[in-house]
Design a protein around this motif. Structure first.
Motif, PDB file in Angstrom:
ATOM      1  N   CYS A 135       0.832  -1.205   0.000  1.00  0.00           N
ATOM      2  CA  CYS A 135       0.000   0.000   0.000  1.00  0.00           C
ATOM      3  C   CYS A 135       0.867   1.255   0.000  1.00  0.00           C
ATOM      4  O   CYS A 135       1.980   1.248   0.522  1.00  0.00           O
ATOM      5  N   THR A 136       0.324   2.320  -0.569  1.00  0.00           N
ATOM      6  CA  THR A 136       0.959   3.639  -0.501  1.00  0.00           C
ATOM      7  C   THR A 136      -0.058   4.627   0.046  1.00  0.00           C
ATOM      8  O   THR A 136      -1.246   4.568  -0.293  1.00  0.00           O
ATOM      9  N   PHE A 137       0.417   5.523   0.885  1.00  0.00           N
ATOM     10  CA  PHE A 137      -0.435   6.538   1.489  1.00  0.00           C
ATOM     11  C   PHE A 137      -0.941   7.481   0.409  1.00  0.00           C
ATOM     12  O   PHE A 137      -0.180   7.941  -0.441  1.00  0.00           O
ATOM     13  N   ASP A 189       2.676   6.101   7.535  1.00  0.00           N
ATOM     14  CA  ASP A 189       3.802   5.282   7.062  1.00  0.00           C
ATOM     15  C   ASP A 189       3.385   3.863   6.702  1.00  0.00           C
ATOM     16  O   ASP A 189       4.198   3.099   6.176  1.00  0.00           O
ATOM     17  N   VAL A 190       2.135   3.486   7.004  1.00  0.00           N
ATOM     18  CA  VAL A 190       1.657   2.131   6.686  1.00  0.00           C
ATOM     19  C   VAL A 190       1.855   1.875   5.197  1.00  0.00           C
ATOM     20  O   VAL A 190       1.524   2.710   4.366  1.00  0.00           O
ATOM     21  N   VAL A 243      -6.830  -8.522  10.654  1.00  0.00           N
ATOM     22  CA  VAL A 243      -6.316  -7.555   9.686  1.00  0.00           C
ATOM     23  C   VAL A 243      -5.185  -6.816  10.380  1.00  0.00           C
ATOM     24  O   VAL A 243      -5.324  -6.398  11.526  1.00  0.00           O
ATOM     25  N   GLU A 244      -4.053  -6.701   9.694  1.00  0.00           N
ATOM     26  CA  GLU A 244      -2.919  -5.948  10.222  1.00  0.00           C
ATOM     27  C   GLU A 244      -2.503  -4.907   9.198  1.00  0.00           C
ATOM     28  O   GLU A 244      -2.320  -5.224   8.031  1.00  0.00           O
ATOM     29  N   LEU A 245      -2.363  -3.688   9.653  1.00  0.00           N
ATOM     30  CA  LEU A 245      -1.804  -2.612   8.843  1.00  0.00           C
ATOM     31  C   LEU A 245      -0.384  -2.417   9.347  1.00  0.00           C
ATOM     32  O   LEU A 245      -0.167  -2.174  10.535  1.00  0.00           O
ATOM     33  N   ALA A 299      -9.379   9.609   9.205  1.00  0.00           N
ATOM     34  CA  ALA A 299      -9.542   8.775   8.016  1.00  0.00           C
ATOM     35  C   ALA A 299      -8.267   8.888   7.175  1.00  0.00           C
ATOM     36  O   ALA A 299      -7.772   9.994   6.938  1.00  0.00           O
ATOM     37  N   TYR A 300      -7.754   7.745   6.769  1.00  0.00           N
ATOM     38  CA  TYR A 300      -6.543   7.681   5.950  1.00  0.00           C
ATOM     39  C   TYR A 300      -6.867   6.916   4.679  1.00  0.00           C
ATOM     40  O   TYR A 300      -7.487   5.861   4.735  1.00  0.00           O
ATOM     41  N   ARG A 301      -6.436   7.444   3.545  1.00  0.00           N
ATOM     42  CA  ARG A 301      -6.677   6.803   2.251  1.00  0.00           C
ATOM     43  C   ARG A 301      -5.363   6.219   1.715  1.00  0.00           C
ATOM     44  O   ARG A 301      -4.317   6.861   1.809  1.00  0.00           O
ATOM     45  N   PHE A 302      -5.464   5.015   1.162  1.00  0.00           N
ATOM     46  CA  PHE A 302      -4.310   4.314   0.611  1.00  0.00           C
ATOM     47  C   PHE A 302      -4.668   3.725  -0.752  1.00  0.00           C
ATOM     48  O   PHE A 302      -5.840   3.517  -1.045  1.00  0.00           O
ATOM     49  N   LYS A 303      -3.652   3.435  -1.546  1.00  0.00           N
ATOM     50  CA  LYS A 303      -3.788   2.626  -2.757  1.00  0.00           C
ATOM     51  C   LYS A 303      -3.032   1.346  -2.487  1.00  0.00           C
ATOM     52  O   LYS A 303      -1.858   1.377  -2.094  1.00  0.00           O
TER      53      LYS A 303
END
Length: 138
Positions: free
Chosen positions: A29-31, A44-45, A57-59, A131-135
């Motif tokens: 994943c990318t932030f 940084d996830v 589920v682990e991030l 709220a955090y968005r990732f791809k």
């Protein structure tokens, strides 16, 4: 059953990958953004692990795994002494995965679309909502 309903089910199963029970899925994943500014470690996830067996589920911040300073936001069912027990519910519909969890008394959700790679991780605690968005991709 109407023939068009079974055809639709077949097309959905073929076109939208589902997560099978007993599967462990790891995605990079990318932030992609959030409403908060600043150096929060959640930004940084760069990896999500989904285990349908536990469920869990682990991030993760992948480069910290296996070190003395792992950064890992884990969600699973477990008893908490003196607090609300941690609970998780995973739901899959075609290419989409939804997670609702209570971790350390904080309600949390993750919504992931495996086709677009879009993931939103959100929660609300005493300091407000986040709220955090990732791809994400395989």
């Amino acid at each position: 059953m109407r023939p068009e309903v079974s055809l639709l089910g077949f097309l959905l199963a073929v076109c939208y990958p589902a997560v099978a029970l007993g599967e462990k899925l790891t995605l990079a994943c990318t932030f992609d953004g959030s409403e908060r500014r600043g150096p929060e470690r959640e930004k940084d996830v760069n990896q999500i692990l989904i285990d349908t067996d536990l469920p869990a589920v682990e991030l993760r911040v992948a480069q910290t795994m296996g070190t003395n300073n792992e950064v890992n936001f884990g969600y699973r069912n477990r008893q908490a002494i003196g607090m609300t027990d941690d609970k998780i519910l995973l739901y899959f519909l075609g290419s989409k995965m939804g997670m609702a969890a209570i971790r350390l008394g904080v309600p949390t959700s993750i919504v992931l679309d495996r086709i677009s790679g879009s993931m939103v991780w959100s929660w609300a605690d005493e300091s407000g909502s986040r709220a955090y968005r990732f791809k994400c991709k395989s």
